[in-house]
Scaffold this active site. Structure first.
Site, PDB file in Angstrom:
ATOM      1  N   SER A 143       0.865  -1.186   0.000  1.00 37.32           N
ATOM      2  CA  SER A 143       0.000   0.000   0.000  1.00 37.32           C
ATOM      3  C   SER A 143       0.898   1.232   0.000  1.00 37.32           C
ATOM      4  CB  SER A 143      -0.851   0.005   1.269  1.00 37.32           C
ATOM      5  OG  SER A 143      -1.456   1.269   1.470  1.00 37.32           O
ATOM      6  N   TYR A 156      -2.310  -0.922  10.435  1.00 38.17           N
ATOM      7  CA  TYR A 156      -2.440  -1.410   9.054  1.00 38.17           C
ATOM      8  C   TYR A 156      -1.291  -0.907   8.185  1.00 38.17           C
ATOM      9  CZ  TYR A 156      -4.089  -1.481   4.202  1.00 38.17           C
ATOM     10  OH  TYR A 156      -4.178  -1.654   2.841  1.00 38.17           O
TER      11      TYR A 156
HETATM   12  N1  NAP Z   1      -8.648  -0.369  -1.772  1.00 38.85           N
HETATM   13  C1  NAP Z   1      -7.627   0.372  -1.404  1.00 38.85           C
HETATM   14  O1  NAP Z   1      -7.727   1.617  -1.341  1.00 38.85           O
HETATM   15  C2  NAP Z   1      -6.294  -0.267  -1.098  1.00 38.85           C
HETATM   16  C3  NAP Z   1      -5.176   0.573  -0.996  1.00 38.85           C
HETATM   17  C4  NAP Z   1      -3.938   0.017  -0.715  1.00 38.85           C
HETATM   18  C5  NAP Z   1      -3.820  -1.355  -0.574  1.00 38.85           C
HETATM   19  N2  NAP Z   1      -4.918  -2.155  -0.679  1.00 38.85           N
HETATM   20  C6  NAP Z   1      -4.726  -3.590  -0.491  1.00 38.85           C
HETATM   21  O2  NAP Z   1      -5.234  -4.269  -1.622  1.00 38.85           O
HETATM   22  C7  NAP Z   1      -5.566  -5.610  -1.255  1.00 38.85           C
HETATM   23  C8  NAP Z   1      -6.932  -5.950  -1.819  1.00 38.85           C
HETATM   24  O3  NAP Z   1      -7.898  -5.152  -1.164  1.00 38.85           O
HETATM   25  P1  NAP Z   1      -9.163  -4.538  -1.922  1.00 38.85           P
HETATM   26  O4  NAP Z   1      -8.983  -3.080  -1.946  1.00 38.85           O
HETATM   27  O5  NAP Z   1      -9.408  -5.235  -3.203  1.00 38.85           O
HETATM   28  O6  NAP Z   1     -10.296  -4.826  -0.840  1.00 38.85           O
HETATM   29  P2  NAP Z   1     -11.563  -5.797  -0.855  1.00 38.85           P
HETATM   30  O7  NAP Z   1     -12.433  -5.493  -2.010  1.00 38.85           O
HETATM   31  O8  NAP Z   1     -12.154  -5.685   0.515  1.00 38.85           O
HETATM   32  O9  NAP Z   1     -10.917  -7.253  -1.056  1.00 38.85           O
HETATM   33  C9  NAP Z   1     -10.278  -7.937  -0.011  1.00 38.85           C
HETATM   34  C10 NAP Z   1     -10.191  -9.405  -0.381  1.00 38.85           C
HETATM   35  O10 NAP Z   1      -9.540 -10.111   0.698  1.00 38.85           O
HETATM   36  C11 NAP Z   1     -10.314 -11.261   1.037  1.00 38.85           C
HETATM   37  N3  NAP Z   1     -10.175 -11.616   2.440  1.00 38.85           N
HETATM   38  C12 NAP Z   1     -10.450 -10.838   3.519  1.00 38.85           C
HETATM   39  N4  NAP Z   1     -10.249 -11.542   4.649  1.00 38.85           N
HETATM   40  C13 NAP Z   1      -9.847 -12.787   4.266  1.00 38.85           C
HETATM   41  C14 NAP Z   1      -9.484 -13.972   4.964  1.00 38.85           C
HETATM   42  N5  NAP Z   1      -9.504 -14.017   6.303  1.00 38.85           N
HETATM   43  N6  NAP Z   1      -9.134 -15.062   4.251  1.00 38.85           N
HETATM   44  C15 NAP Z   1      -9.123 -15.027   2.899  1.00 38.85           C
HETATM   45  N7  NAP Z   1      -9.424 -13.943   2.170  1.00 38.85           N
HETATM   46  C16 NAP Z   1      -9.792 -12.830   2.854  1.00 38.85           C
HETATM   47  C17 NAP Z   1     -11.755 -10.844   0.725  1.00 38.85           C
HETATM   48  O11 NAP Z   1     -12.547 -11.998   0.457  1.00 38.85           O
HETATM   49  P3  NAP Z   1     -13.576 -12.713   1.453  1.00 38.85           P
HETATM   50  O12 NAP Z   1     -14.287 -11.613   2.208  1.00 38.85           O
HETATM   51  O13 NAP Z   1     -14.464 -13.472   0.523  1.00 38.85           O
HETATM   52  O14 NAP Z   1     -12.760 -13.598   2.311  1.00 38.85           O
HETATM   53  C18 NAP Z   1     -11.566 -10.044  -0.564  1.00 38.85           C
HETATM   54  O15 NAP Z   1     -11.531 -10.901  -1.671  1.00 38.85           O
HETATM   55  C19 NAP Z   1      -5.449  -5.665   0.264  1.00 38.85           C
HETATM   56  O16 NAP Z   1      -4.240  -6.270   0.632  1.00 38.85           O
HETATM   57  C20 NAP Z   1      -5.471  -4.203   0.673  1.00 38.85           C
HETATM   58  O17 NAP Z   1      -4.795  -3.996   1.904  1.00 38.85           O
HETATM   59  C21 NAP Z   1      -6.146  -1.639  -0.941  1.00 38.85           C
END
Ligand code: NAP
Length: 261
Positions: A143, A156
């Site tokens: 991130s 985080y």
């Molecule tokens: N969106 C942003 O602004 C942002 C910015 C920087 C970094 N990121 C990073 O990008 C990555 C993806 O996040 P996203 O933005 O796409 O968010 P998201 O839409 O909430 O996706 C998160 C994914 O992680 C899975 N997950 C959560 N808990 C889990 C568990 N215990 N076991 C297995 N899978 C799990 C969720 O699936 P289930 O709920 O089905 O398990 C979902 O598929 C993350 O590492 C996040 O920290 C996001």
């Protein structure tokens, strides 16, 4: 477009939504077979049906990756299915928003288990076989929070600093092995992340958000180019760069302002 991923098998964690679902689509478009992992099995099945229509093989392996035994079981399932992981995308993750002193410990514990321990454990489970075979691509999702102290996301963002430094160091250790590790650092991306974290979007987030498809494409291209790390988008790149030049207490104060509604 490079064809090095065609016919390879990629395991994508957190493929049920957001950037993870788009990693799966991007890899499928490059002819990669897929193992999709997350907790919501039905959502993964629906994505698998969509992607199989393109002619690739897609297997769904639901798991709660914050649990140690689920991660071990996942590796066994992969082996029992006669599959090998050529590409590992450690994308599953979530944040907890709020003052650290007020946050629920069990939620923070789950977050650290997923964002730090699971990412490290899955890498450890799959990297030795990649090295033995002389081919592997690992994509760790960090991130832009990794670059500075981030009040509101104190734990985080610090966890993502771990991901950034771990990934770059691992990439260095893997030199000459045929295996590489790339860290993708997204900035604000329009996914379920903020509702899961418990934060209403601020003006800053609304005005800078990128689409998950674009972010996933940047990550896969950097991975194929074997870059140690990449920041998604020009604005985020500029912020990550200027952060390096500023004293940390000052960047903490700026981030605090940007997180205000
Ligand atoms: N969106 C942003 O602004 C942002 C910015 C920087 C970094 N990121 C990073 O990008 C990555 C993806 O996040 P996203 O933005 O796409 O968010 P998201 O839409 O909430 O996706 C998160 C994914 O992680 C899975 N997950 C959560 N808990 C889990 C568990 N215990 N076991 C297995 N899978 C799990 C969720 O699936 P289930 O709920 O089905 O398990 C979902 O598929 C993350 O590492 C996040 O920290 C996001």
């Amino acid at each position: 477009m490079s064809t090095e991923l065609k016919g390879r098998t990629a395991l994508v964690t957190g493929a049920s939504s957001g950037i993870g679902a788009d990693f799966a689509r991007e890899l499928a478009a490059r002819g990669c077979n897929l193992i999709l992992v997350a907790r919501r099995a039905e959502v993964l099945e629906s994505l698998a049906r969509e992607l199989r229509a393109g002619g690739i093989k897609v297997v769904v392996m639901p798991a709660d990756l914050s649990a140690d035994d689920h991660r071990e079981r996942l590796a066994q399932q992969v082996e029992s299915a006669g599959l090998q992981v050529d590409v590992l995308v450690n994308n599953a993750g979530f944040g907890v928003f709020g003052n650290f002193a007020d946050t629920d410990w069990s939620r923070l514990d789950q977050m650290l288990q997923l964002d730090v321990v699971a990412l490290t454990h899955l890498t450890r489970l799959f990297v030795p076989a990649m090295v033995r075979r002389g081919f592997g691509r690992i994509l760790q999702v960090g991130s832009t929070g990794a670059f500075q102290p981030s009040p509101g996301y104190a734990s985080y963002a610090a966890a993502k600093s771990y991901v950034l430094n771990f990934g770059i160091a691992l990439n260095y250790e893997l030199k000459g092995s045929g295996v590489s590790c790339t860290v993708l650092n997204p900035g604000v991306t329009a996914t379920e992340f903020f509702s899961v974290a418990g934060q209403n979007w601020t003006w800053y987030q609304r005005s800078t958000a990128m689409q998950p498809r674009v972010v996933a494409g940047i990550g896969v291209r950097a991975m194929v180019s074997r870059k140690p790390s990449v920041v998604a988008g020009l604005l985020n790149q500029m912020m990550a760069f200027t952060t390096r030049l500023s004293p940390r207490p000052m960047t903490a104060a700026i981030v605090h302002e940007l997180m205000k509604n």
